[in-house]
Write a protein that holds these residues in place. Structure first.
Motif, PDB file in Angstrom:
ATOM      1  N   PHE A 286       0.820  -1.194  -0.158  1.00 12.96           N
ATOM      2  CA  PHE A 286       0.127   0.075   0.088  1.00 12.96           C
ATOM      3  C   PHE A 286       0.972   1.274   0.058  1.00 12.96           C
ATOM      4  CE2 PHE A 286      -2.686   3.217   1.721  1.00 12.96           C
ATOM      5  CZ  PHE A 286      -3.950   2.987   1.001  1.00 12.96           C
ATOM      6  N   ASP A 287       0.511   2.149  -0.925  1.00 10.07           N
ATOM      7  CA  ASP A 287       1.533   3.321  -0.936  1.00 10.07           C
ATOM      8  C   ASP A 287       0.669   4.621  -0.621  1.00 10.07           C
ATOM      9  OD1 ASP A 287       3.185   5.420  -1.994  1.00 10.07           O
ATOM     10  OD2 ASP A 287       3.307   4.750  -4.005  1.00 10.07           O
ATOM     11  N   TRP A 288       1.052   4.804   0.684  1.00  7.69           N
ATOM     12  CA  TRP A 288       0.299   5.967   1.280  1.00  7.69           C
ATOM     13  C   TRP A 288       0.833   7.385   0.813  1.00  7.69           C
ATOM     14  CZ3 TRP A 288       2.397  10.262   4.072  1.00  7.69           C
ATOM     15  CH2 TRP A 288       3.618  10.164   3.863  1.00  7.69           C
ATOM     16  N   GLU A 289       1.705   7.443   0.023  1.00  8.84           N
ATOM     17  CA  GLU A 289       2.069   8.638  -0.441  1.00  8.84           C
ATOM     18  C   GLU A 289       1.308   9.095  -1.551  1.00  8.84           C
ATOM     19  OE1 GLU A 289       6.181  10.475   0.371  1.00  8.84           O
ATOM     20  OE2 GLU A 289       6.645   8.225  -0.096  1.00  8.84           O
ATOM     21  N   GLN A 290       1.074   7.725  -2.385  1.00  6.45           N
ATOM     22  CA  GLN A 290       0.304   7.968  -3.675  1.00  6.45           C
ATOM     23  C   GLN A 290      -1.219   8.415  -3.415  1.00  6.45           C
ATOM     24  OE1 GLN A 290      -0.338   4.433  -6.169  1.00  6.45           O
ATOM     25  NE2 GLN A 290      -1.836   5.217  -7.543  1.00  6.45           N
ATOM     26  N   VAL A 291      -1.739   8.162  -1.783  1.00  6.77           N
ATOM     27  CA  VAL A 291      -2.901   8.435  -1.678  1.00  6.77           C
ATOM     28  C   VAL A 291      -2.969   9.798  -1.295  1.00  6.77           C
ATOM     29  CG1 VAL A 291      -4.981   8.307   0.020  1.00  6.77           C
ATOM     30  CG2 VAL A 291      -3.682   6.125  -0.771  1.00  6.77           C
ATOM     31  N   TRP A 292      -2.242  10.325  -0.538  1.00  7.67           N
ATOM     32  CA  TRP A 292      -1.995  11.367   0.059  1.00  7.67           C
ATOM     33  C   TRP A 292      -1.260  12.556  -0.434  1.00  7.67           C
ATOM     34  CZ3 TRP A 292      -5.381  12.726   3.670  1.00  7.67           C
ATOM     35  CH2 TRP A 292      -5.945  11.741   4.531  1.00  7.67           C
ATOM     36  N   LYS A 293      -0.444  12.123  -1.400  1.00  8.01           N
ATOM     37  CA  LYS A 293       0.368  13.156  -2.255  1.00  8.01           C
ATOM     38  C   LYS A 293       0.122  12.921  -3.627  1.00  8.01           C
ATOM     39  CE  LYS A 293       3.847  13.857   1.138  1.00  8.01           C
ATOM     40  NZ  LYS A 293       5.355  13.712   1.578  1.00  8.01           N
ATOM     41  N   GLY A 294      -0.557  12.001  -4.120  1.00  5.49           N
ATOM     42  CA  GLY A 294      -0.776  11.778  -5.267  1.00  5.49           C
ATOM     43  C   GLY A 294      -2.207  11.761  -5.980  1.00  5.49           C
ATOM     44  N   ASP A 295      -2.725  10.654  -6.592  1.00  4.75           N
ATOM     45  CA  ASP A 295      -3.958  10.503  -7.146  1.00  4.75           C
ATOM     46  C   ASP A 295      -4.901   9.547  -6.388  1.00  4.75           C
ATOM     47  OD1 ASP A 295      -2.693   8.370  -8.028  1.00  4.75           O
ATOM     48  OD2 ASP A 295      -3.171   8.880 -10.190  1.00  4.75           O
ATOM     49  N   GLY A 296      -4.448   9.402  -5.203  1.00  5.86           N
ATOM     50  CA  GLY A 296      -5.441   8.408  -4.378  1.00  5.86           C
ATOM     51  C   GLY A 296      -6.838   8.685  -4.101  1.00  5.86           C
ATOM     52  N   GLU A 297      -7.581   7.893  -3.667  1.00 11.10           N
ATOM     53  CA  GLU A 297      -8.970   8.267  -3.216  1.00 11.10           C
ATOM     54  C   GLU A 297      -9.282   8.381  -1.746  1.00 11.10           C
ATOM     55  OE1 GLU A 297     -10.474   8.712  -6.059  1.00 11.10           O
ATOM     56  OE2 GLU A 297      -9.735   7.316  -7.305  1.00 11.10           O
ATOM     57  N   ILE A 298      -9.648   9.401  -1.169  1.00 10.63           N
ATOM     58  CA  ILE A 298     -10.058   9.644   0.276  1.00 10.63           C
ATOM     59  C   ILE A 298     -11.216  10.088   0.606  1.00 10.63           C
ATOM     60  CG2 ILE A 298      -8.993  11.177   2.258  1.00 10.63           C
ATOM     61  CD1 ILE A 298      -6.831  11.993   0.265  1.00 10.63           C
ATOM     62  N   VAL A 299     -11.863   9.234   1.480  1.00  9.89           N
ATOM     63  CA  VAL A 299     -13.074   9.444   1.846  1.00  9.89           C
ATOM     64  C   VAL A 299     -13.092   9.543   3.403  1.00  9.89           C
ATOM     65  CG1 VAL A 299     -15.406   8.207   1.954  1.00  9.89           C
ATOM     66  CG2 VAL A 299     -14.125   7.977  -0.160  1.00  9.89           C
ATOM     67  N   HIS A 300     -14.049  10.482   3.942  1.00  9.80           N
ATOM     68  CA  HIS A 300     -13.842  10.884   5.310  1.00  9.80           C
ATOM     69  C   HIS A 300     -15.515  10.704   5.755  1.00  9.80           C
ATOM     70  CE1 HIS A 300     -10.225  12.657   5.515  1.00  9.80           C
ATOM     71  NE2 HIS A 300     -10.346  13.800   4.811  1.00  9.80           N
ATOM     72  N   ILE A 301     -15.745   9.653   6.749  1.00  9.35           N
ATOM     73  CA  ILE A 301     -17.101   9.496   7.258  1.00  9.35           C
ATOM     74  C   ILE A 301     -16.998  10.080   8.603  1.00  9.35           C
ATOM     75  CG2 ILE A 301     -18.893   8.002   7.896  1.00  9.35           C
ATOM     76  CD1 ILE A 301     -18.082   6.347   5.486  1.00  9.35           C
ATOM     77  N   ILE A 302     -18.009  11.164   8.849  1.00  7.74           N
ATOM     78  CA  ILE A 302     -17.876  12.035   9.980  1.00  7.74           C
ATOM     79  C   ILE A 302     -19.200  12.423  10.766  1.00  7.74           C
ATOM     80  CG2 ILE A 302     -15.787  13.144   9.300  1.00  7.74           C
ATOM     81  CD1 ILE A 302     -17.699  15.453   8.516  1.00  7.74           C
ATOM     82  N   GLY A 303     -19.406  12.803  11.948  1.00  7.88           N
ATOM     83  CA  GLY A 303     -20.259  13.598  12.484  1.00  7.88           C
ATOM     84  C   GLY A 303     -20.849  14.614  11.932  1.00  7.88           C
ATOM     85  N   ARG A 304     -22.151  15.019  11.836  1.00  7.38           N
ATOM     86  CA  ARG A 304     -22.368  16.535  11.054  1.00  7.38           C
ATOM     87  C   ARG A 304     -21.900  17.674  11.653  1.00  7.38           C
ATOM     88  NH1 ARG A 304     -28.447  15.600  11.693  1.00  7.38           N
ATOM     89  NH2 ARG A 304     -28.938  16.792  13.608  1.00  7.38           N
ATOM     90  N   ASP A 305     -21.618  17.540  13.035  1.00  4.74           N
ATOM     91  CA  ASP A 305     -21.066  18.710  13.993  1.00  4.74           C
ATOM     92  C   ASP A 305     -19.751  19.109  13.550  1.00  4.74           C
ATOM     93  OD1 ASP A 305     -20.335  16.119  14.937  1.00  4.74           O
ATOM     94  OD2 ASP A 305     -20.301  16.754  16.967  1.00  4.74           O
ATOM     95  N   ILE A 306     -18.970  18.411  12.699  1.00  3.15           N
ATOM     96  CA  ILE A 306     -17.850  18.430  12.251  1.00  3.15           C
ATOM     97  C   ILE A 306     -17.562  18.638  10.764  1.00  3.15           C
ATOM     98  CG2 ILE A 306     -16.369  17.784  14.470  1.00  3.15           C
ATOM     99  CD1 ILE A 306     -15.923  15.286  12.955  1.00  3.15           C
ATOM    100  N   ILE A 307     -18.610  18.989  10.054  1.00  2.00           N
ATOM    101  CA  ILE A 307     -18.635  19.529   8.775  1.00  2.00           C
ATOM    102  C   ILE A 307     -17.353  20.516   8.420  1.00  2.00           C
ATOM    103  CG2 ILE A 307     -19.826  20.334   6.820  1.00  2.00           C
ATOM    104  CD1 ILE A 307     -22.217  18.436   7.909  1.00  2.00           C
ATOM    105  N   GLN A 308     -17.810  21.630   9.228  1.00  2.00           N
ATOM    106  CA  GLN A 308     -16.781  22.533   8.962  1.00  2.00           C
ATOM    107  C   GLN A 308     -15.475  22.292   9.020  1.00  2.00           C
ATOM    108  OE1 GLN A 308     -17.027  25.863  11.947  1.00  2.00           O
ATOM    109  NE2 GLN A 308     -16.258  27.336  10.431  1.00  2.00           N
ATOM    110  N   HIS A 309     -14.919  21.452   9.764  1.00  2.00           N
ATOM    111  CA  HIS A 309     -13.467  21.114   9.860  1.00  2.00           C
ATOM    112  C   HIS A 309     -13.333  20.284   8.769  1.00  2.00           C
ATOM    113  CE1 HIS A 309     -15.313  22.066  13.793  1.00  2.00           C
ATOM    114  NE2 HIS A 309     -13.852  22.297  14.485  1.00  2.00           N
ATOM    115  N   HIS A 310     -13.864  19.714   8.263  1.00  2.00           N
ATOM    116  CA  HIS A 310     -13.516  18.631   7.139  1.00  2.00           C
ATOM    117  C   HIS A 310     -13.839  18.994   5.676  1.00  2.00           C
ATOM    118  CE1 HIS A 310     -13.346  15.770  10.511  1.00  2.00           C
ATOM    119  NE2 HIS A 310     -12.485  14.848   9.862  1.00  2.00           N
TER     120      HIS A 310
END
Length: 701
Positions: A286-310
């Motif tokens: 798993f190439d973490w740098e491809q995700v975070w510095k390249g063209d990877g797919e990032i999905v955040h699932i959060i509570g709606r009280d922290i929408i502003q932060h994300h």
């Protein structure tokens, strides 16, 4: 990142908001962690290279305050909760590929590196602000060490929030008549140099970012108002010892005793945890740098009280530091009890440990939390509703079909009959697979679970319609065909349901004689022939009896009553998930004022308001905000046009209860006739509904 349908050729990271290392977990917290786990498992069944990472949020003033009250070191205090979370999550089949914490070396180094980059790029500046100071303790006071009066409503408030009044988020220096919680003595305001992140410089970028953001509609739409109102720069330092030290340069004039605000280092843990996973398993896996510095797919699932932060703060940080941005942000609704948010401080909750101690299987709760309501909708928990879901869908539909079909197959054929699956059943399974693909790409885990349950329902109807027990003597070939089809459906249901109920799916996998782990199966395996022979099956789900529900309900009602007495008439809380430093409520001064003009009871009686249920919802072509709804009001189904296209995930609305003004004059909007009006609250169009189970068409009076 891409915007192609999953699976893509890029590696993916799925995350959930970090649990704040400050108290027990309850089912409100679990909704997000289970939802994200199910989403990641579903991606993997599609063949997506993805991992699920998270970590404990160790910093911030609540940890420091509570540790101080207990007379322990804040690191020891937070690590104790971190260890408990690491132990609890697997008990609910929440399978993190890596679970770290924000105080570890990896996150500390990455955080300081990112902040240095933001500073070097000119996005950080110094500013003099008013900070509370305790002369007796001879120290500056971070927000949770300050109490005083809210400048907006006059109620008692703490330094970061008017928690007993209007719920407004408060910046340093806003609380009036400040008092130190350390000594109980009056505090004074002194000027102090702090660091600010220039979020306002990213307004154009954030507008474009939101235009392309996937996920739930609330995560896309709420931030637009903040941008339109004018973005405020964020103070990213705090006057305290507990946290990650600000990475000072040689020319800094700010004090060297500042630490970074918790919302700087908390989301960076997503990157740190990904890096830790890759370093443990190897970047070839798993190439973490491809995700975070390249063209990877990032999905955040959060509570709606922290929408502003994300959707504002975090993507601006990533852009400024040269990192990849999230592809999707999906915000969950809250879990409530009798309409009130769960509260750790007031013991108004169903605790994770409590649920397990009651002897319930974790997969029952996983199914309930995932399939009850759309992801962004609030769910009012009751043991009656839990029982109804378990007994009706898992026991009555899924479990009943599995057991009756496999038992018949075992007794009459010692397993799977030797014939090919029929075209009708193959096409129905293919349709269910397509439903799963479509729903996971729409971020609807409810839809994923329902696709599996509906396939089991089809199986029940299929076996009942063909009655193989009547065919074994008169038409044995036809009987074998029906049971062969049923075993195939059972296998397919297991594959489709694995992301939601992994343990129970594995049990069925073993019962039909399959080797290995069902977690390694792909969607296409639902169509692969089951093993020829298998042993006698057992029942996978048990019915929850009424007396058990009555006992649990009595316990819950007693607890809620005690919590209500403790509240002493204070306002409803939001679900205090891990991130209780976020803004969660709108200030009362922003509410629309009451109308002075009154109406008589006769005027109200002229309104024909009915209970309805949305049966279908779709956007109207050419209209930015309008959607066409079909609403069942008992007597008939009405077509209604509503301005909710941008405020709700339309695919998740069918099945939702609503309130309809039935004697509204018909109107035509964008060529579509509207025959009624659904009622909703506020700018976010919070749909009105009923608390109980009033019949469709029941008049509201």
């Amino acid at each position: 990142m891409s915007h192609e349908d999953f699976p893509t050729e890029n590696p993916a990271v799925v995350t959930c908001g970090l649990p704040y290392a400050n108290g027990d977990l309850h089912i409100g917290h679990l909704r997000g962690y289970i939802g994200a786990d199910a989403f990641n498992r579903t991606l993997q069944t599609l063949g997506q290279d993805s991992i699920y990472v998270c970590g404990s949020d160790m910093h911030g003033t609540p940890v420091a305050v509570n540790a101080d009250q207990q007379g322990v070191d804040p690191e020891d205090f937070a690590l104790e909760w971190h260890d408990q979370y690491e132990e609890t999550f697997p008990k609910f089949n929440v399978d993190f590929d890596n679970y770290g914490h924000t105080h570890d070396e990896t996150n500390t180094e990455l955080t300081q590196e990112i902040v240095r980059t933001l500073d070097d790029e000119g996005y950080v500046y110094e500013k003099e602000i008013q900070v509370a100071y305790d002369p007796d303790a001879d120290q500056y006071l971070p927000d949770r060490y300050v109490e005083g009066t809210c400048p907006y409503c006059g109620e008692k408030a703490r330094g970061d929030e008017c928690d007993e009044g209007c719920q407004r988020h408060l910046e340093p220096g806003e609380v009036e008549d400040p008092t130190s919680t350390i000594t109980g003595n009056p505090a004074e305001y002194r000027e102090r140099t702090h660091k600010f992140f220039e979020v306002s410089a990213f307004a154009d970028f954030l507008t474009d970012f939101l235009d392309g953001l996937e996920g739930t509609s609330n995560a896309r739409n709420q931030p637009r108002q903040w941008i339109e109102d004018g973005l405020q720069d964020w103070c990213i330092t705090r006057d305290m010892d507990w946290g990650i030290d600000y990475p000072h340069g040689d020319d800094d004039t700010a004090g060297d005793d500042l630490v970074l605000y918790v919302w700087v280092d908390a989301p960076i843990e997503y990157i740190a945890s990904s890096k830790q996973y890759a370093e443990r398993d190897g970047t070839d896996a798993f190439d973490w740098e491809q995700v975070w510095k390249g063209d990877g797919e990032i999905v955040h699932i959060i509570g709606r009280d922290i929408i502003q932060h994300h959707t504002i703060f975090w993507p601006a940080m990533l852009e400024g530091a040269g990192y990849n941005k999230p592809r999707g942000v999906a915000a969950t609704g809250f879990i409530t009890i009798n309409g009130k948010g769960l509260s750790t401080s007031r013991n108004r909750a169903i605790w994770a440990k409590e649920y397990l101690d009651e002897g319930f299987h974790p997969d029952l709760l996983r199914y309930y939390l995932t399939t009850t309501g759309g992801l962004q909708q609030d769910v009012d928990f009751s043991w009656d509703a839990f029982q109804e879901t378990v007994n009706g869908e898992l026991v009555g539909t899924v479990g009943n079909f599995w057991y009756r079909s496999l038992l018949f197959a075992y007794r009459n054929y010692e397993g799977t009959p030797e014939t090919a699956v029929s075209e009708e059943v193959r096409e129905r399974i293919e349709a269910a697979i397509d439903e799963v693909r479509e729903n996971v790409n729409d971020y609807s885990m409810r839809g994923v679970g329902q696709a599996a349950t509906r396939l089991a329902q089809f199986g029940n109807e299929y076996i009942q319609r063909n009655e193989p027990w009547k065919l074994t003597d008169d038409d044995p070939d036809r009987a074998a065909q029906v049971i062969r089809d049923c075993v195939q459906i059972a296998k397919a249901v297991a594959v489709l349901l694995e992301p939601i109920t992994p343990d129970k799916a594995q049990e069925l996998w073993a019962q039909i004689g399959e080797d290995g782990e069902i977690a390694d199966a792909r969607l296409e395996d639902a169509l692969e022939a089951p093993p020829r022979t298998f042993d006698e099956p057992g029942e996978l789900f048990e019915k929850i009896e009424d007396d058990r529900v009555a006992e649990l309900t009595a316990k819950l009602e007693e607890r809620v009553a005690t919590a209500a007495a403790d509240d002493e008439g204070t306002e409803t809380e939001s679900d205090d998930t891990a991130e209780d430093e976020a803004e969660t409520m709108t200030a009362t001064e922003n509410l629309e004022p009451l109308l002075e003009e009154r109406i008589g009871f006769e005027d109200f009686q002229d309104l024909d308001i009915r209970v309805g249920r949305i049966e279908a919802a779709e956007g109207i072509e050419g209209a930015d905000d309008l959607a066409r709804l079909e609403v069942d009001i008992g007597f008939e189904t009405r077509q209604v046009v509503a301005g909710i296209k941008q405020l709700h995930d339309l695919d998740e609305l069918p099945g939702t209860r609503c309130v309809l003004l039935a004697n509204m004059e018909p109107a035509e909007l964008f060529g579509v006739e509207s025959n009624g009006m659904i009622l909703a609250a506020g700018d976010e169009a919070d749909l009105l509904t009923t608390h109980g189970d009033a019949a469709l068409g029941e008049k509201i009076q």
